[in-house]
Design an enzyme around this catalytic site. Structure first.
Site, PDB file in Angstrom:
ATOM      1  CD  GLU A   1      -2.974  -0.936   0.006  1.00 47.94           C
ATOM      2  OE1 GLU A   1      -3.217   0.203  -0.446  1.00 47.94           O
ATOM      3  OE2 GLU A   1      -3.511  -1.961  -0.438  1.00 47.94           O
TER       4      GLU A   1
ATOM      5  CG  ASN B   1      -0.840   5.358  -0.921  1.00 48.42           C
ATOM      6  OD1 ASN B   1      -1.737   4.901  -1.622  1.00 48.42           O
ATOM      7  ND2 ASN B   1      -1.011   5.627   0.354  1.00 48.42           N
TER       8      ASN B   1
ATOM      9  NE  ARG C   1      -5.288   3.432  -6.987  1.00 46.77           N
ATOM     10  CZ  ARG C   1      -4.554   2.361  -7.243  1.00 46.77           C
ATOM     11  NH1 ARG C   1      -4.584   1.780  -8.420  1.00 46.77           N
ATOM     12  NH2 ARG C   1      -3.784   1.871  -6.317  1.00 46.77           N
TER      13      ARG C   1
END
Length: 141
Positions: free
Chosen positions: A46, A50, A104
């Site tokens: 994650e 990002n 997203r």
């Protein structure tokens, strides 16, 4: 004895899997459970995603990852980019908030937080973002 490893990689989606593999190999020295290992890999995924999606977008950027394992069996993973930065970190950390495309989910920080004992996010617009995740790996035996 405290241990540390630093990795620098290009901010491309293919390196997300590499970051997961590196984190997995690194945390293995602490003898984690399968669940702990999976959660660490997911949190790293994650954080790196990002960087790629939000910090750099279609530009090629650099991601730095630092992993530290302390005598107390606390794992600290720092993921840093040098991209756009975040205007409002508190807002960005709200579940379902995303500056990415409609596909997203906006759950990255929520997932990182749920798989960490401590999560710190600092950012400066135009300078980049630093995510620090800490987690105690339970000693077995």
């Amino acid at each position: 004895m405290n241990r540390e490893m630093k990795v620098q990689m290009s901010g491309i989606l293919e390196n997300q899997a590499l970051a997961r593999a590196i984190a997995s190999a690194y945390v293995s020295q602490a003898d984690p459970t399968v669940e702990e290992l999976t959660e660490v890999k997911t949190a790293v995924s994650e954080a790196v995603t990002n960087c790629i999606v939000h910090a750099y977008g279609s530009d090629l950027g650099t991601i730095k990852m630092k992993m530290q394992l302390f005598d107390s069996n606390v794992l600290r993973i720092t993921v840093r980019d040098f991209g756009r930065g975040i205007d409002d970190v508190e807002k960005a950390m709200e579940p379902c908030f995303s500056t990415g495309a409609d596909d997203r989910a906006g759950m990255g920080f929520t997932i990182m937080e749920s798989f960490s004992d401590r999560l710190r996010v600092s950012s400066k617009p135009g300078k980049g973002t630093k995510v620090v995740m800490e987690r105690k790996i339970v000693k077995r035996g």
